[in-house]
Structure formats: structure tokens, C-alpha cells
Enzyme design. Structure first.
Site, PDB file in Angstrom:
ATOM      1  N   TYR A 145      56.657  42.859 -25.635  1.00 36.55           N
ATOM      2  CA  TYR A 145      56.132  42.417 -24.592  1.00 36.55           C
ATOM      3  C   TYR A 145      56.321  40.941 -24.366  1.00 36.55           C
ATOM      4  N   ARG A 179      46.384  48.669  -8.959  1.00 37.51           N
ATOM      5  CA  ARG A 179      46.861  48.218 -10.019  1.00 37.51           C
ATOM      6  C   ARG A 179      47.249  50.104 -10.995  1.00 37.51           C
ATOM      7  N   SER A 204      53.038  35.189 -19.008  1.00 40.26           N
ATOM      8  CA  SER A 204      51.737  36.211 -19.144  1.00 40.26           C
ATOM      9  C   SER A 204      50.433  36.296 -20.082  1.00 40.26           C
ATOM     10  N   LYS A 247      58.136  37.366 -22.588  1.00 41.68           N
ATOM     11  CA  LYS A 247      58.039  36.873 -21.700  1.00 41.68           C
ATOM     12  C   LYS A 247      57.910  35.285 -22.207  1.00 41.68           C
ATOM     13  N   ASP A 256      51.602  43.950  -8.391  1.00 41.65           N
ATOM     14  CA  ASP A 256      51.764  41.679  -7.206  1.00 41.65           C
ATOM     15  C   ASP A 256      53.299  41.903  -6.202  1.00 41.65           C
ATOM     16  N   LEU A 286      66.937  45.207 -13.602  1.00 30.50           N
ATOM     17  CA  LEU A 286      66.619  44.065 -14.584  1.00 30.50           C
ATOM     18  C   LEU A 286      67.933  43.881 -14.839  1.00 30.50           C
ATOM     19  N   GLU A 313      49.185  36.930 -22.247  1.00 26.97           N
ATOM     20  CA  GLU A 313      49.555  38.187 -23.146  1.00 26.97           C
ATOM     21  C   GLU A 313      50.526  37.275 -24.733  1.00 26.97           C
ATOM     22  N   ALA A 323      59.276  44.173 -14.281  1.00 33.38           N
ATOM     23  CA  ALA A 323      59.400  43.902 -16.095  1.00 33.38           C
ATOM     24  C   ALA A 323      58.185  45.305 -16.360  1.00 33.38           C
ATOM     25  N   TYR A 334      64.804  48.143 -24.201  1.00 30.49           N
ATOM     26  CA  TYR A 334      64.308  48.386 -23.313  1.00 30.49           C
ATOM     27  C   TYR A 334      63.839  46.852 -22.097  1.00 30.49           C
TER      28      TYR A 334
HETATM   29  P1  NAP Z   1      53.765  46.550 -11.890  1.00 28.71           P
HETATM   30  O1  NAP Z   1      53.423  46.811 -11.293  1.00 28.71           O
HETATM   31  O2  NAP Z   1      53.811  46.652 -13.060  1.00 28.71           O
HETATM   32  O3  NAP Z   1      55.451  46.101 -11.698  1.00 28.71           O
HETATM   33  C1  NAP Z   1      56.587  46.207 -12.283  1.00 28.71           C
HETATM   34  C2  NAP Z   1      57.451  46.186 -11.649  1.00 28.71           C
HETATM   35  O4  NAP Z   1      58.560  45.870 -11.813  1.00 28.71           O
HETATM   36  C3  NAP Z   1      57.363  47.306 -10.079  1.00 28.71           C
HETATM   37  O5  NAP Z   1      58.625  47.620  -8.974  1.00 28.71           O
HETATM   38  C4  NAP Z   1      59.177  48.018 -11.274  1.00 28.71           C
HETATM   39  O6  NAP Z   1      59.289  49.272 -10.952  1.00 28.71           O
HETATM   40  C5  NAP Z   1      59.478  47.115 -11.870  1.00 28.71           C
HETATM   41  N1  NAP Z   1      60.418  47.035 -13.506  1.00 28.71           N
HETATM   42  C6  NAP Z   1      60.089  47.886 -13.934  1.00 28.71           C
HETATM   43  N2  NAP Z   1      61.336  47.438 -14.975  1.00 28.71           N
HETATM   44  C7  NAP Z   1      62.405  47.533 -14.420  1.00 28.71           C
HETATM   45  C8  NAP Z   1      63.712  47.388 -14.410  1.00 28.71           C
HETATM   46  N3  NAP Z   1      64.336  47.582 -15.336  1.00 28.71           N
HETATM   47  N4  NAP Z   1      64.018  47.012 -13.313  1.00 28.71           N
HETATM   48  C9  NAP Z   1      64.445  46.812 -11.901  1.00 28.71           C
HETATM   49  N5  NAP Z   1      62.287  46.790 -11.320  1.00 28.71           N
HETATM   50  C10 NAP Z   1      62.042  47.261 -12.453  1.00 28.71           C
HETATM   51  O7  NAP Z   1      52.901  45.032 -12.999  1.00 28.71           O
HETATM   52  P2  NAP Z   1      53.105  44.089 -12.176  1.00 28.71           P
HETATM   53  O8  NAP Z   1      51.482  43.759 -11.861  1.00 28.71           O
HETATM   54  O9  NAP Z   1      52.963  44.026 -10.201  1.00 28.71           O
HETATM   55  O10 NAP Z   1      53.012  42.635 -12.526  1.00 28.71           O
HETATM   56  C11 NAP Z   1      53.815  41.671 -11.654  1.00 28.71           C
HETATM   57  C12 NAP Z   1      55.174  41.182 -13.295  1.00 28.71           C
HETATM   58  O11 NAP Z   1      53.930  39.674 -13.660  1.00 28.71           O
HETATM   59  C13 NAP Z   1      55.265  41.299 -13.959  1.00 28.71           C
HETATM   60  O12 NAP Z   1      56.011  40.622 -14.531  1.00 28.71           O
HETATM   61  C14 NAP Z   1      54.565  41.802 -15.541  1.00 28.71           C
HETATM   62  O13 NAP Z   1      54.615  41.323 -16.583  1.00 28.71           O
HETATM   63  C15 NAP Z   1      54.037  39.852 -15.318  1.00 28.71           C
HETATM   64  N6  NAP Z   1      52.060  39.951 -15.562  1.00 28.71           N
HETATM   65  C16 NAP Z   1      51.289  40.713 -15.216  1.00 28.71           C
HETATM   66  C17 NAP Z   1      50.546  40.652 -15.430  1.00 28.71           C
HETATM   67  C18 NAP Z   1      48.743  41.387 -15.046  1.00 28.71           C
HETATM   68  O14 NAP Z   1      48.186  41.358 -15.700  1.00 28.71           O
HETATM   69  N7  NAP Z   1      49.380  42.027 -13.737  1.00 28.71           N
HETATM   70  C19 NAP Z   1      49.296  39.217 -16.230  1.00 28.71           C
HETATM   71  C20 NAP Z   1      50.816  38.444 -16.191  1.00 28.71           C
HETATM   72  C21 NAP Z   1      51.586  38.492 -16.080  1.00 28.71           C
HETATM   73  P3  NAP Z   1      58.652  50.713 -10.999  1.00 28.71           P
HETATM   74  O15 NAP Z   1      57.641  50.412 -10.287  1.00 28.71           O
HETATM   75  O16 NAP Z   1      60.051  51.435 -10.250  1.00 28.71           O
HETATM   76  O17 NAP Z   1      58.709  50.658 -12.709  1.00 28.71           O
HETATM   77  N1  GDD Z   2      45.634  50.230 -21.062  1.00 26.10           N
HETATM   78  C1  GDD Z   2      45.310  51.229 -22.585  1.00 26.10           C
HETATM   79  N2  GDD Z   2      44.512  51.832 -22.517  1.00 26.10           N
HETATM   80  N3  GDD Z   2      44.312  49.926 -22.807  1.00 26.10           N
HETATM   81  C2  GDD Z   2      43.151  50.237 -23.285  1.00 26.10           C
HETATM   82  C3  GDD Z   2      42.727  51.220 -23.834  1.00 26.10           C
HETATM   83  C4  GDD Z   2      43.776  52.671 -22.965  1.00 26.10           C
HETATM   84  O1  GDD Z   2      43.328  53.609 -23.244  1.00 26.10           O
HETATM   85  N4  GDD Z   2      41.995  51.534 -24.288  1.00 26.10           N
HETATM   86  C5  GDD Z   2      41.174  50.281 -24.539  1.00 26.10           C
HETATM   87  N5  GDD Z   2      42.450  49.551 -24.257  1.00 26.10           N
HETATM   88  C6  GDD Z   2      42.477  47.897 -24.235  1.00 26.10           C
HETATM   89  C7  GDD Z   2      43.860  47.712 -24.493  1.00 26.10           C
HETATM   90  O2  GDD Z   2      44.052  48.073 -26.272  1.00 26.10           O
HETATM   91  C8  GDD Z   2      43.550  46.284 -24.397  1.00 26.10           C
HETATM   92  O3  GDD Z   2      43.206  45.513 -25.517  1.00 26.10           O
HETATM   93  C9  GDD Z   2      42.814  45.965 -23.480  1.00 26.10           C
HETATM   94  O4  GDD Z   2      42.391  47.508 -23.205  1.00 26.10           O
HETATM   95  C10 GDD Z   2      43.558  46.027 -22.373  1.00 26.10           C
HETATM   96  O5  GDD Z   2      44.910  46.226 -21.657  1.00 26.10           O
HETATM   97  P1  GDD Z   2      46.339  46.700 -20.593  1.00 26.10           P
HETATM   98  O6  GDD Z   2      44.271  46.917 -19.234  1.00 26.10           O
HETATM   99  O7  GDD Z   2      46.963  47.609 -21.392  1.00 26.10           O
HETATM  100  O8  GDD Z   2      46.478  45.266 -19.928  1.00 26.10           O
HETATM  101  P2  GDD Z   2      47.164  44.180 -21.329  1.00 26.10           P
HETATM  102  O9  GDD Z   2      46.069  43.139 -21.443  1.00 26.10           O
HETATM  103  O10 GDD Z   2      47.463  44.966 -22.400  1.00 26.10           O
HETATM  104  O11 GDD Z   2      47.951  43.508 -20.634  1.00 26.10           O
HETATM  105  C11 GDD Z   2      48.075  43.509 -18.986  1.00 26.10           C
HETATM  106  O12 GDD Z   2      47.946  41.824 -18.525  1.00 26.10           O
HETATM  107  C12 GDD Z   2      48.562  40.826 -19.614  1.00 26.10           C
HETATM  108  C13 GDD Z   2      47.939  39.447 -19.154  1.00 26.10           C
HETATM  109  O13 GDD Z   2      47.654  39.645 -19.890  1.00 26.10           O
HETATM  110  C14 GDD Z   2      49.444  43.735 -18.906  1.00 26.10           C
HETATM  111  O14 GDD Z   2      49.156  43.247 -17.012  1.00 26.10           O
HETATM  112  C15 GDD Z   2      50.506  43.417 -18.860  1.00 26.10           C
HETATM  113  O15 GDD Z   2      51.558  43.123 -17.860  1.00 26.10           O
HETATM  114  C16 GDD Z   2      50.295  41.409 -18.468  1.00 26.10           C
HETATM  115  O16 GDD Z   2      51.078  40.679 -18.990  1.00 26.10           O
END
Ligand code: NAP
Ligand code: GDD
Length: 336
Positions: free
Chosen positions: A158, A193, A131, A162, A17, A63, A133, A86, A99
């Protein structure tokens, strides 16, 4: 620097993001101060193309370290702060509960305190990455899905963290009048991603299978349902939230839910690989201690108040992710 130029601080700038949001804000004429943590190997692949832009500045940050936030805020006096950093992998949060929680909870509190300190008259606006979640293993009572008033029932370290950060942001908004908004974003993906999230794991595997570089794909629970959108669409909603007269909470979602099986159907059909069941093997290592079975978001408020609309649905998203991975694998093969 142009004195009319707005300055935005983004934590987690090199994440999925953070990279799209940086592009959006630079295109709108902002100076972007991107905060990233130090890593032993270079992981700026998503933002390398932004480095030559003189309006893009990088600083180290963690963080778990409040002093770097205070220094950065004193140096740049931001107009907008986007808290995206995060440990964002739900399954990993069961292995690293302290952590994950410490970073999300303390990291958010440090930022809110810093906003309060540098901006006592509330010019500085704050975005919190909340989120879907947080809804955990509850089911929505409405057919349209979870909305901003639905109860939060987190079931992972997590998600619990959040919820804390979400409530703390609301508390600072109410107590101190800070312009603070929580975006309750449902899953959003893209070609950028991380490769350990399920969608990208699937599109990468399909591309590798297509090129004969992988034989099978090991996955856990295929029955979970997610409301998947494109990260590029979703960062626009983050920016729109901070352009409103007041801070508030908004759901950002497509309003459609699909199972992992349906995502597999879409990708393997598009890749012309036939039935995915030939390649996919169940692997209990990818099951979680607790699962979130069903996510569907009702983004009516964001659509009506922010004028936000997603441009991608799951199908278009899955196809664009597969195309990007396929092209990457093909060019890597040429290079060898
Ligand atoms: P991401 O790709 O995992 O990016 C997370 C970022 O946080 C990375 O730059 C990571 O750095 C940094 N980070 C992790 N631990 C840190 C620490 N201790 N100190 C400083 N930076 C740290 O996540 P994203 O998909 O862009 O999501 C952005 C935010 O939205 C997150 O807070 C996530 O929880 C939230 N969110 C995501 C989704 C989704 O579906 N993508 C949905 C709802 C909410 P490194 O690259 O070094 O690990
Ligand atoms: N990662 C992963 N790997 N997930 C799997 C797998 C696998 O091999 N097999 C099945 N899954 C299922 C997980 O159990 C979950 O139900 C679903 O796929 C999605 O998993 P993820 O893609 O890891 O995403 P998430 O929904 O757990 O979390 C993401 O979305 C949240 C918002 O709802 C993350 O981006 C979170 O940071 C974010 O907050």
C-alpha cells in the site's frame, strides 16, 4: 444549474473521507459528482443522506477503468478533483499487492492524465490522498515529528503504491504546471471509520461488550503509535489546499502520538468497563509482515499557510466514536 457553481469530482465518495468531503463541498455551494464502484450489495450508508440533494450526482467508476474517468470529465468539466479511492487497508495490501498497487498507481495516473487533457490551461485543480504510511519504519529526526521534507521509507505494498502516486502527482505539477496538491494525511478516524481499522474495531467492541454482545477483543501489535485525528477536520484541509494560488504538499496531523494501548485505556475507561486487559486477547493473525512503529506529524506548514487547525485530539475522537457505537448498538437492541 447555476453557472457560478463549482463542480468537484470525488473518487471513493462512499468512503469515510468521501462522505465528509461531500458534505463540506455541498455546504459551500458546490455541485458534487461522486464516483463509486459497483458492489453486489448496497454500501452507500455514509452518503445516503446526501442522495436527495439535487447538487449531488453519482456515477459508477473503478480505479482500474480509465474510460469512465474520461467520460465523467467530458460530461462535467470539473473545477476540482479529489482522488480518495484506494484499497486503503495496509494489512490487506500484503494479501492483495497487485490489486492494491495497480489501483492506486494506475488510478492516479489516469486521473492526472484526464486533468491534463480536459484542462490544458490549468483551471482544474487536483488533490492526491497521500499518506503518513509512506514514512514507513523510519523515525523522525525532529522531536516535532515527520515533516514534508522527511525521507519516505515505505514498508507495505500500500505505502509503496502511495509513494508512486505521490511522486507522480509532484511530477505532473512540475512538468505540466497542473495545480496539484498532495495531502500527507496522518491517521484520521470517525464514527464512519471502517470497522476493520483498529480504532473502530476497539470502539465497536467496547460498545458490544457493554451490551453483553461480545466477550473478548482480539488484536495484534498494541505498541504501534499513531497520530490520530478526526476525518471531519482533515477534509477541510483537503479543500483549503485547492484554494491556494499554487499546488503544494502539506502534512495534516494533530502533532500528538499515542499507542494502541493508550487508545484502549481511553475507550474502556470512558465506557466504564474497567481494565481492558480483562477483554483483550493477543492474536497473531493481526500482526503484519512489516510494521510501521511510530507516526507523529508536524503540520506547521498547513497551520501557517492554510490556517488549518484540528478541533479533535485523540481523547475527544475516541469518546465520540465510542458514543456513536454505543448509541447504535443500543438502538439495534431496542429494535430486536
Ligand atoms: P476508505 O473509507 O477505505 O474509502 C476508500 C474508498 O475507495 C471507498 O469508497 C472504496 O469503495 C473506494 N475504492 C476502493 N477500491 C476501489 C476501486 N477499485 N475502484 C473504485 N473505488 C474504490 O478510505 P478513507 O479513510 O476514506 O481514505 C480516503 C483516502 O485517503 C484513501 O486513498 C486512503 O488510502 C487515504 N488515506 C487515508 C487515511 C486515513 O487514516 N483514513 C490517511 C492517509 C491517507 P468501497 O466502499 O466499495 O470499498
Ligand atoms: N487494523 C488492525 N486490526 N490494526 C491493528 C490490530 C487489528 O486487530 N491490532 C493492532 N493493530 C495495529 C496495526 O498493526 C497498526 O500498527 C495500527 O494498529 C493501526 O492500524 P490500522 O488502524 O489498520 O491503520 P494503519 O495505520 O495501518 O493505516 C491507516 O492509516 C494510514 C495513514 O497512516 C489507513 O487508514 C491507511 O489507509 C492510511 O494511509
Amino acid at each position: 444549474m447555476n453557472m457560478d457553481m463549482k463542480t468537484a469530482v470525488i473518487t471513493g465518495v462512499n468512503g469515510q473521507d468521501g462522505s465528509y468531503l461531500s458534505e463540506l463541498l455541498l455546504a459551500k455551494g458546490y455541485r458534487v459528482v461522486g464516483l463509486k464502484r459497483r458492489t453486489s450489495t448496497i454500501n452507500t450508508g455514509r452518503i445516503d443522506h446526501l442522495m436527495p440533494n439535487p447538487n449531488f450526482v453519482m456515477r459508477y467508476y473503478d480505479l482500474h477503468d480509465a474510460s469512465c474517468i474520461n467520460r465523467t470529465f467530458d460530461e462535467f468539466r470539473p473545477d476540482e478533483v479529489y482522488n480518495l479511492a484506494a484499497q486503503s487497508h495496509v494489512a490487506v495490501s500484503f494479501e492483495l499487492p497487485e490489486y492494491t498497487s495497480d489501483g492506486i498507481c494506475r488510478g492516479t495516473l489516469n486521473l492526472l492524465e484526464a486533468v491534463r487533457r480536459v484542462s490544458p490551461s490549468h483551471e482544474c485543480r487536483y488533490y492526491q490522498a497521500s499518506s503518513s504510511e509512506m514514512y514507513g519504519d523510519s523515525l523522525p529526526t525532529e522531536e516535532t515529528g515527520f515533516n514534508e521534507k522527511s525521507p519516505l521509507c515505505p514498508v507495505s505494498p500500500y505505502a509503496v503504491a502511495k509513494v508512486y502516486a505521490h511522486h507522480m502527482t509532484q511530477t505532473y505539477r512540475k512538468a505540466y504546471g497542473i495545480h496539484a496538491s498532495c495531502g500527507i494525511l496522518f491517521n484520521h478516524e470517525s464514527p464512519r471509520r471502517g470497522e476493520t481499522f483498529v480504532t473502530r474495531k476497539i470502539t465497536m467492541a467496547a460498545a458490544k461488550i457493554r451490551h453483553g454482545l461480545q466477550k473478548e477483543l482480539r488484536l495484534g501489535n498494541l505498541d504501534a503509535r499513531r497520530d490520530w485525528g478526526h476525518a471531519k477536520d482533515y477534509v477541510e484541509a483537503m479543500w483549503l489546499m485547492l484554494q491556494q494560488p499554487k499546488g503544494d504538499d502539506y502534512i495534516v496531523a494533530t502533532g500528538q502520538t499515542h499507542s494502541i494501548r493508550e487508545f484502549l485505556d481511553e475507550v474502556f475507561a470512558y465506557a466504564d468497563l474497567g481494565d481492558w486487559k480483562q477483554y483483550v486477547r493477543f492474536d497473531a493473525r493481526f500482526l503484519r509482515a512489516n510494521e510501521v512503529p511510530f507516526l507523529l506529524g508536524d503540520s506547521t506548514k498547513a497551520r501557517q499557510t492554510l490556517g488549518w487547525r484540528p478541533k479533535y485530539d485523540m481523547r475527544k475522537l475516541a469518546q465520540s466514536m465510542y458514543r456513536s457505537d454505543q448509541a447504535m448498538i443500543a438502538s439495534a437492541q431496542v429494535a430486536y
